[in-house]
Design a protein around this motif. Structure first.
Motif, short mmCIF file in Angstrom:
data_model
loop_
_atom_site.label_atom_id
_atom_site.label_comp_id
_atom_site.label_asym_id
_atom_site.label_seq_id
_atom_site.Cartn_x
_atom_site.Cartn_y
_atom_site.Cartn_z
N SER A 32 -13.68 59.63 30.35
CA SER A 32 -12.54 58.71 30.36
C SER A 32 -12.85 57.41 29.63
O SER A 32 -11.95 56.75 29.11
CB SER A 32 -12.13 58.40 31.81
OG SER A 32 -13.23 57.97 32.58
N TYR A 33 -14.15 57.05 29.55
CA TYR A 33 -14.53 55.84 28.82
C TYR A 33 -14.32 56.04 27.32
O TYR A 33 -13.70 55.21 26.65
CB TYR A 33 -15.99 55.49 29.12
CG TYR A 33 -16.50 54.27 28.39
CD1 TYR A 33 -15.77 53.08 28.41
CD2 TYR A 33 -17.70 54.29 27.69
CE1 TYR A 33 -16.23 51.95 27.75
CE2 TYR A 33 -18.17 53.18 27.04
CZ TYR A 33 -17.43 52.01 27.06
OH TYR A 33 -17.89 50.89 26.40
N ALA A 34 -14.81 57.15 26.79
CA ALA A 34 -14.62 57.42 25.37
C ALA A 34 -13.13 57.55 25.04
O ALA A 34 -12.68 57.08 23.99
CB ALA A 34 -15.36 58.69 24.96
N LYS A 35 -12.36 58.16 25.95
CA LYS A 35 -10.91 58.27 25.72
C LYS A 35 -10.27 56.88 25.59
O LYS A 35 -9.42 56.66 24.72
CB LYS A 35 -10.24 59.05 26.85
CG LYS A 35 -8.71 59.13 26.71
CD LYS A 35 -8.07 59.95 27.82
CE LYS A 35 -6.55 59.86 27.78
NZ LYS A 35 -5.97 60.26 26.50
N SER A 36 -10.71 55.95 26.43
CA SER A 36 -10.15 54.60 26.36
C SER A 36 -10.45 53.96 25.01
O SER A 36 -9.63 53.21 24.46
CB SER A 36 -10.69 53.72 27.50
OG SER A 36 -12.05 53.36 27.29
N GLN A 37 -11.62 54.25 24.45
CA GLN A 37 -11.99 53.70 23.15
C GLN A 37 -11.21 54.37 22.02
O GLN A 37 -10.79 53.70 21.07
CB GLN A 37 -13.50 53.86 22.93
CG GLN A 37 -14.32 53.02 23.91
CD GLN A 37 -15.82 53.17 23.68
OE1 GLN A 37 -16.32 54.26 23.46
NE2 GLN A 37 -16.54 52.06 23.75
N TYR A 234 -20.08 54.64 37.86
CA TYR A 234 -19.48 53.61 37.02
C TYR A 234 -18.05 53.38 37.51
O TYR A 234 -17.29 54.33 37.70
CB TYR A 234 -19.48 54.04 35.56
CG TYR A 234 -20.85 54.40 35.02
CD1 TYR A 234 -21.97 53.64 35.34
CD2 TYR A 234 -21.03 55.52 34.21
CE1 TYR A 234 -23.23 53.96 34.87
CE2 TYR A 234 -22.29 55.86 33.73
CZ TYR A 234 -23.39 55.08 34.06
OH TYR A 234 -24.63 55.41 33.59
N ASN A 235 -17.70 52.12 37.72
CA ASN A 235 -16.42 51.83 38.37
C ASN A 235 -15.23 52.44 37.63
O ASN A 235 -14.27 52.91 38.24
CB ASN A 235 -16.22 50.32 38.55
CG ASN A 235 -15.86 49.60 37.28
OD1 ASN A 235 -16.72 49.41 36.41
ND2 ASN A 235 -14.62 49.19 37.13
N GLY A 236 -15.28 52.46 36.29
CA GLY A 236 -14.15 53.00 35.53
C GLY A 236 -13.97 54.49 35.73
O GLY A 236 -12.84 55.00 35.71
N ARG A 237 -15.06 55.21 35.92
CA ARG A 237 -14.96 56.65 36.15
C ARG A 237 -14.29 56.94 37.49
O ARG A 237 -13.51 57.89 37.61
CB ARG A 237 -16.36 57.28 36.12
CG ARG A 237 -17.11 57.13 34.81
CD ARG A 237 -16.46 57.89 33.68
NE ARG A 237 -17.29 57.86 32.49
CZ ARG A 237 -17.71 58.93 31.83
NH1 ARG A 237 -17.36 60.13 32.24
NH2 ARG A 237 -18.46 58.80 30.75
N ILE A 238 -14.61 56.12 38.50
CA ILE A 238 -13.98 56.31 39.81
C ILE A 238 -12.50 55.95 39.75
O ILE A 238 -11.65 56.65 40.31
CB ILE A 238 -14.71 55.48 40.89
CG1 ILE A 238 -16.17 55.93 41.01
CG2 ILE A 238 -13.99 55.61 42.22
CD1 ILE A 238 -16.35 57.40 41.37
N ALA A 292 -8.39 48.00 28.34
CA ALA A 292 -8.30 47.81 29.78
C ALA A 292 -7.05 48.45 30.39
O ALA A 292 -6.94 48.56 31.61
CB ALA A 292 -8.33 46.32 30.12
N SER A 293 -6.11 48.90 29.54
CA SER A 293 -4.95 49.62 30.08
C SER A 293 -5.27 51.11 30.24
O SER A 293 -4.44 51.86 30.77
CB SER A 293 -3.73 49.43 29.17
OG SER A 293 -3.90 50.15 27.96
N TRP A 294 -6.45 51.52 29.81
CA TRP A 294 -6.85 52.92 29.92
C TRP A 294 -7.96 53.14 30.94
O TRP A 294 -8.15 54.24 31.45
CB TRP A 294 -7.31 53.45 28.55
CG TRP A 294 -6.18 53.58 27.59
CD1 TRP A 294 -5.77 52.65 26.67
CD2 TRP A 294 -5.27 54.67 27.46
NE1 TRP A 294 -4.67 53.10 25.98
CE2 TRP A 294 -4.35 54.35 26.44
CE3 TRP A 294 -5.15 55.91 28.10
CZ2 TRP A 294 -3.31 55.20 26.07
CZ3 TRP A 294 -4.14 56.77 27.71
CH2 TRP A 294 -3.23 56.41 26.70
N ILE A 295 -8.73 52.08 31.24
CA ILE A 295 -9.85 52.21 32.17
C ILE A 295 -10.16 50.82 32.73
O ILE A 295 -9.93 49.80 32.08
CB ILE A 295 -11.09 52.82 31.46
CG1 ILE A 295 -12.10 53.36 32.46
CG2 ILE A 295 -11.72 51.82 30.49
CD1 ILE A 295 -13.15 54.28 31.83
N SER A 296 -10.70 50.77 33.95
CA SER A 296 -10.83 49.48 34.64
C SER A 296 -12.14 48.77 34.32
O SER A 296 -12.92 48.41 35.20
CB SER A 296 -10.72 49.69 36.16
OG SER A 296 -11.71 50.60 36.61
#
Length: 357
Positions: A32-37, A234-238, A292-296
């Motif tokens: 999900s992190y790479a997707k946000s990028q 990692y908080n964004g993954r959760i 930040a609209s894709w991951i926290s």
């Protein structure tokens, strides 16, 4: 005729080379992190400049880029790495220097050097996000409500397996906080033999209940599958698992460890100018806010904060889910980057020896 053929071949070769050069290879952490990028950086960058972005995933990008540079066979142009890795790789001469003057100013004209959060700009690196390592639990599988980092290490009060990253960094700090060491004293304690022994003694208490993870996608899956009742993550993954996938996962902010991720350029990057252009674009005010609209994960620029609004679902306010939200900082530890630059090899050697016993 031969001359015309030779000229045509030369023109075609030059055109092919130019077309090939119009790309940039960006290595990040996947999921999900790479997707946000991809959504916030890659697609808009390609739309604006016509340069193709090739997204490459790695469990920890610092490892392959170090190997590539040392082998003299570099294929990556930009890599997303943790702070201590950025500093270490720069000190080892494995990264290209980054001139801060190439970075765009904030919309109100504030120079980039004054707009980025303190520490976000380094000689060879530019930060994009503030993220954190947190403890998460599955509300369906845990009895009661864990509220403190100490609860993570208390398997009598909260029985069940625990997920931990297979690394000394963050694991040792959390062990000390879980044993009652105040956040402000953790690194002073960890800088002593007694402190290191104390951290490993805490880990000893739960060693038989630990499930180790190495990739960021693993903790949400371990929690969702019931393989562990609590895990560091990692908080964004959760956030992604809880909000986008509707999993009953809860973030426990007590004892979170704040960190930066930064863009670096490996020495010898094949598309150096495109790499610089990509970093300058991606760390602008709007792209950082858009991510930040894709991951926290919090943007590394001050001017981006006001632009952070709803999650991509159009209804979830992102601000409360940021690790930098005031309510989430009550017992937070900021990663001591210099400590890990100095102690990484020594403590991981001790950690690996402990794992083997």
């Amino acid at each position: 005729m031969k001359l015309k053929t030779a000229l045509l071949a030369s023109v075609l070769t030059s055109a092919a080379f130019a077309a090939q050069a119009q790309e940039v290879n960006v290595m990040s952490w996947g999921g999900s992190y790479a997707k946000s990028q991809v959504e916030a950086y890659h697609k808009p960058f390609t739309a604006e400049f016509g340069i193709k972005v090739n997204s490459i995933d790695a469990d920890n990008p610092a490892t392959p880029i170090k190997a590539q540079v040392e082998a003299g066979n570099v294929s990556v142009d930009v890599a997303d790495v943790e702070f201590s890795d950025a500093v270490r790789l720069c000190d080892e001469g494995l990264l290209e220097p980054i001139d801060q003057s190439m970075l765009p100013a904030a919309p109100d004209g504030t120079p980039a050097a004054d707009d980025f959060i303190e520490g976000a700009l380094q000689d060879c690196a530019v930060a994009n996000i503030v993220w954190s390592t947190v403890v998460s639990y599955n509300s369906k599988n845990v009895s009661g409500t864990p509220t403190t980092i100490a609860d993570f290490f208390d398997t009598a009060k909260f029985p069940g397996k625990r997920g931990l990253r297979k690394s000394a960094k963050a694991t040792l700090e959390m062990a000390l906080m879980g044993d009652g060491v105040p956040a402000g004293e953790v690194y002073d304690m960890l800088d002593t033999d007694e402190g290191v022994d104390r951290a490993f003694a805490v880990l000893d208490r739960i060693k038989g209940d630990i499930v180790w993870w190495e990739a960021g996608a693993q903790p949400p899956q371990l929690l969702a599958d019931g393989e562990v009742v609590m895990s560091t993550a990692y908080n964004g993954r959760i956030f992604n698992a809880a909000v986008a996938e509707n999993q009953p996962l809860v973030v426990m902010w007590d004892g979170q460890i704040l960190d930066f991720d930064l863009f670096v350029i490996p020495k010898g990057a094949p598309n150096l100018e495109n790499a610089k252009k990509f970093i300058a674009f991606s760390t602008g005010t709007k792209p950082l806010a858009d991510q930040a609209s894709w991951i926290s994960y919090g943007p590394a620029r001050k001017s981006s904060g006001a632009l952070v609004g709803l999650y991509s679902d159009g209804k979830t306010q992102m601000a409360p889910h940021m690790p930098t939200a005031a309510a989430n900082l009550e017992n937070a530890l900021v990663n001591n980057f210099e400590f890990w630059v100095d102690k990484d090899a020594e403590l991981n050697e001790r950690f690996n020896a402990w794992l083997a016993n």
